[in-house]
Design a protein around this motif. Structure first.
Motif, PDB file in Angstrom:
ATOM      1  N   ARG A 153      12.147  -1.917   1.629  1.00  0.00           N
ATOM      2  CA  ARG A 153      13.044  -2.146   0.497  1.00  0.00           C
ATOM      3  C   ARG A 153      14.266  -2.959   0.920  1.00  0.00           C
ATOM      4  NH1 ARG A 153      11.189  -0.530  -4.747  1.00  0.00           N
ATOM      5  NH2 ARG A 153       9.465   0.904  -4.308  1.00  0.00           N
ATOM      6  N   LEU A 154      14.837  -3.660  -0.034  1.00  0.00           N
ATOM      7  CA  LEU A 154      16.004  -4.510   0.219  1.00  0.00           C
ATOM      8  C   LEU A 154      17.162  -3.681   0.777  1.00  0.00           C
ATOM      9  CD1 LEU A 154      16.449  -7.567  -0.284  1.00  0.00           C
ATOM     10  CD2 LEU A 154      17.641  -6.939  -2.396  1.00  0.00           C
ATOM     11  N   ASP A 155      17.866  -4.245   1.749  1.00  0.00           N
ATOM     12  CA  ASP A 155      19.058  -3.649   2.360  1.00  0.00           C
ATOM     13  C   ASP A 155      18.767  -2.349   3.110  1.00  0.00           C
ATOM     14  OD1 ASP A 155      20.663  -5.715   1.382  1.00  0.00           O
ATOM     15  OD2 ASP A 155      21.082  -4.656  -0.498  1.00  0.00           O
TER      16      ASP A 155
ATOM     17  N   LEU B 221       0.815  -1.210   0.000  1.00  0.00           N
ATOM     18  CA  LEU B 221       0.000   0.000   0.000  1.00  0.00           C
ATOM     19  C   LEU B 221       0.851   1.263   0.000  1.00  0.00           C
ATOM     20  CD1 LEU B 221      -2.883  -0.787   2.533  1.00  0.00           C
ATOM     21  CD2 LEU B 221      -2.952  -0.892   0.038  1.00  0.00           C
ATOM     22  N   GLU B 222       2.052   1.179   0.522  1.00  0.00           N
ATOM     23  CA  GLU B 222       2.904   2.353   0.647  1.00  0.00           C
ATOM     24  C   GLU B 222       4.346   2.008   0.319  1.00  0.00           C
ATOM     25  OE1 GLU B 222       4.148   3.276   4.845  1.00  0.00           O
ATOM     26  OE2 GLU B 222       2.271   2.248   5.310  1.00  0.00           O
ATOM     27  N   GLU B 223       5.087   3.029  -0.060  1.00  0.00           N
ATOM     28  CA  GLU B 223       6.521   2.876  -0.325  1.00  0.00           C
ATOM     29  C   GLU B 223       7.271   3.532   0.832  1.00  0.00           C
ATOM     30  OE1 GLU B 223       7.251   1.028  -2.782  1.00  0.00           O
ATOM     31  OE2 GLU B 223       5.314   1.057  -3.798  1.00  0.00           O
ATOM     32  N   ASN B 224       7.837   2.702   1.694  1.00  0.00           N
ATOM     33  CA  ASN B 224       8.612   3.272   2.797  1.00  0.00           C
ATOM     34  C   ASN B 224      10.022   2.694   2.785  1.00  0.00           C
ATOM     35  OD1 ASN B 224       8.716   0.875   4.777  1.00  0.00           O
ATOM     36  ND2 ASN B 224       6.508   1.056   4.398  1.00  0.00           N
ATOM     37  N   TRP B 225      10.895   3.333   3.497  1.00  0.00           N
ATOM     38  CA  TRP B 225      12.303   2.939   3.405  1.00  0.00           C
ATOM     39  C   TRP B 225      12.580   1.561   4.004  1.00  0.00           C
ATOM     40  CZ3 TRP B 225      15.643   2.324   7.699  1.00  0.00           C
ATOM     41  CH2 TRP B 225      15.133   2.738   8.931  1.00  0.00           C
ATOM     42  N   THR B 226      11.746   1.124   4.937  1.00  0.00           N
ATOM     43  CA  THR B 226      12.050  -0.149   5.607  1.00  0.00           C
ATOM     44  C   THR B 226      11.611  -1.376   4.819  1.00  0.00           C
ATOM     45  OG1 THR B 226       9.988   0.026   6.864  1.00  0.00           O
ATOM     46  CG2 THR B 226      11.987   0.825   7.926  1.00  0.00           C
TER      47      THR B 226
ATOM     48  N   THR C 153      20.310   6.170   0.256  1.00  0.00           N
ATOM     49  CA  THR C 153      20.057   6.861  -1.015  1.00  0.00           C
ATOM     50  C   THR C 153      20.565   6.078  -2.220  1.00  0.00           C
ATOM     51  OG1 THR C 153      22.074   8.175  -0.650  1.00  0.00           O
ATOM     52  CG2 THR C 153      19.958   9.167  -0.002  1.00  0.00           C
ATOM     53  N   LYS C 154      21.083   4.900  -1.988  1.00  0.00           N
ATOM     54  CA  LYS C 154      21.342   3.965  -3.095  1.00  0.00           C
ATOM     55  C   LYS C 154      20.035   3.207  -3.330  1.00  0.00           C
ATOM     56  CE  LYS C 154      26.264   3.411  -2.052  1.00  0.00           C
ATOM     57  NZ  LYS C 154      27.354   2.466  -1.663  1.00  0.00           N
ATOM     58  N   TYR C 155      19.109   3.870  -3.978  1.00  0.00           N
ATOM     59  CA  TYR C 155      17.728   3.405  -4.057  1.00  0.00           C
ATOM     60  C   TYR C 155      17.619   2.009  -4.647  1.00  0.00           C
ATOM     61  CZ  TYR C 155      16.986   8.374  -3.309  1.00  0.00           C
ATOM     62  OH  TYR C 155      17.021   9.645  -2.804  1.00  0.00           O
ATOM     63  N   GLN C 156      16.722   1.239  -4.074  1.00  0.00           N
ATOM     64  CA  GLN C 156      16.531  -0.160  -4.440  1.00  0.00           C
ATOM     65  C   GLN C 156      15.239  -0.350  -5.219  1.00  0.00           C
ATOM     66  OE1 GLN C 156      18.373  -2.832  -4.007  1.00  0.00           O
ATOM     67  NE2 GLN C 156      19.973  -2.165  -2.580  1.00  0.00           N
TER      68      GLN C 156
END
Length: 386
Positions: free
Chosen positions: A245-247, A238-243, A255-258
């Motif tokens: 995502r891989l690594d 439902l949402e895109e959050n930093w936690t 900021t090395k976006y996954q």
């Protein structure tokens, strides 16, 4: 059973008759302390290691996975509410026109609105299985009606392990076998059962299990859990959050976006899932529930409720057959002669707390309850009858 040996775990005054855990559980003293400790921890953020964003959440998932008997804790997501978990499910289901989604009559709104929206969007049919009008073998007849309703047009069966207001118990094993046969998904709302009634993902293999955390799991309001099976392994959160995502645990490299999500249910976690206050309180709660075990909780509640249910029936109340209801939660329909508002006043005067849900008065008990609590409720009912 006039005194509970478990009551000292809670902070419930002796004059309070609380038969309403199904609405909101009282906190354990340990949960209260965990919350206070977490609030104080935030006062000194420089003492909070970055690992605290992740390690306690992993431990929490492991404890919930143990409770529901699932081998891989990474199939667990911590979420803020049941509606969030159900919306995640419906966000990843596409229907064909004419297919149906099966619900039980008068399910809790959080397990209705998303399905209504989904079926409307795809010109599919929301198939509601009504409760039988018969008072005899009602639970058996309701199970049979649900079983017969599942056919080749069924895409999803979405339901509780028990009905949230009547306590009617559903045969999930038979229903799972029927949904497999017709290639339908089985989505379970365990909010009113998991923690007080044994549930095994390994045995039942639901496609998803969503549970509120503030009832029988004794966490704070605003927390919930979800199990997502293989069907949802590559779905959209439902949402895109930093936690999610891989690594993401590598904070210097955020900021090395996954492009890739974490595997399994980790993609569905909410933002700020590492909430220090909530997680610490949830850990303390699940630790105690696991120590008690759902089986022991259900046995205690069975001992309390069987005699009370028998006496309530003699007073003219209608209650689901004991073989087709849960024992930690059950609803009763009052005699027609009862003045509901007067009865509520009597309950209030005796410090008795229960829920009124639809046509039911819902009673829900736990290890801190004793026969004295049910005796007090029955006394109030007798006063209302007079």
């Amino acid at each position: 059973m006039g005194i509970s040996k478990h009551k000292d775990v809670f902070d419930i005054p002796e004059n309070i008759c609380y038969l309403n855990t199904a609405s909101l559980s009282p906190s354990f003293k340990a949960v209260e302390q965990a919350g206070l400790d977490a609030v104080l921890q935030k006062s000194r953020p420089y003492l909070i290691p970055s690992s605290d964003f992740f390690d306690p959440v992993i431990e929490l998932k492991q404890k919930f996975a143990k409770l529901i008997q699932v081998d891989n804790y990474e199939r667990i997501a911590t979420i803020p509410s049941v509606s969030y978990g159900i919306a995640t499910v419906t966000n990843n289901i596409k229907l064909e026109p004419g297919q149906n989604v099966i619900l039980m009559q008068e399910q809790f709104p959080s397990n209705y609105y998303s399905w209504k929206k989904l079926t409307d969007n795809y010109q599919a049919h929301l198939k509601i299985i009504p409760a039988p009008k018969s008072k005899i073998k009602r639970g058996q007849l309701w199970n049979e009606a649900l079983f017969e309703a599942i056919d080749d047009n069924t895409a999803v069966v979405a339901m509780g392990h028990i009905h949230w207001s009547s306590g009617t118990l559903f045969n999930l094993k038979a229903i799972r076998e029927k949904t497999h046969k017709h290639k339908a998904l089985l989505i379970i709302d365990g909010s009113q059962s998991v923690g007080a009634l044994s549930f095994s993902v390994n045995e039942l293999q639901p496609d998803a299990l969503i549970c509120a955390g503030y009832k029988w799991l004794f966490g704070p309001y605003g927390c919930a859990y979800a199990y997502y099976g293989p069907y949802f392994d590559n779905g959209e959160p439902l949402e895109e959050n930093w936690t999610n995502r891989l690594d993401s645990h590598k904070l210097p490299d955020l900021t090395k976006y996954q492009d890739d999500y974490k595997p399994f249910a980790n993609r569905y976690v909410m933002g700020e899932s590492g909430s220090f206050i909530h997680v610490k309180m949830q850990l303390a709660a699940l630790e105690q529930v696991l120590l008690w075990t759902p089986e022991a909780i259900q046995d205690h509640c069975r001992t309390l409720s069987i005699k009370a249910a028998e006496e309530l029936r003699h007073l003219g109340c209608s209650i689901e057959d004991d073989a087709y209801r849960s024992h930690h939660l059950f609803g009763l329909e009052l005699p027609a002669s009862i003045d509901i508002e007067e009865f509520k006043k009597i309950l209030s005067q005796h410090s008795v707390f229960v829920s009124f849900r639809g046509t039911y008065v819902r009673l829900s008990c736990h290890l801190f309850n004793t026969t004295r609590d049910f005796d007090t409720f029955i006394t109030c009912l007798k006063l209302a009858i007079k």
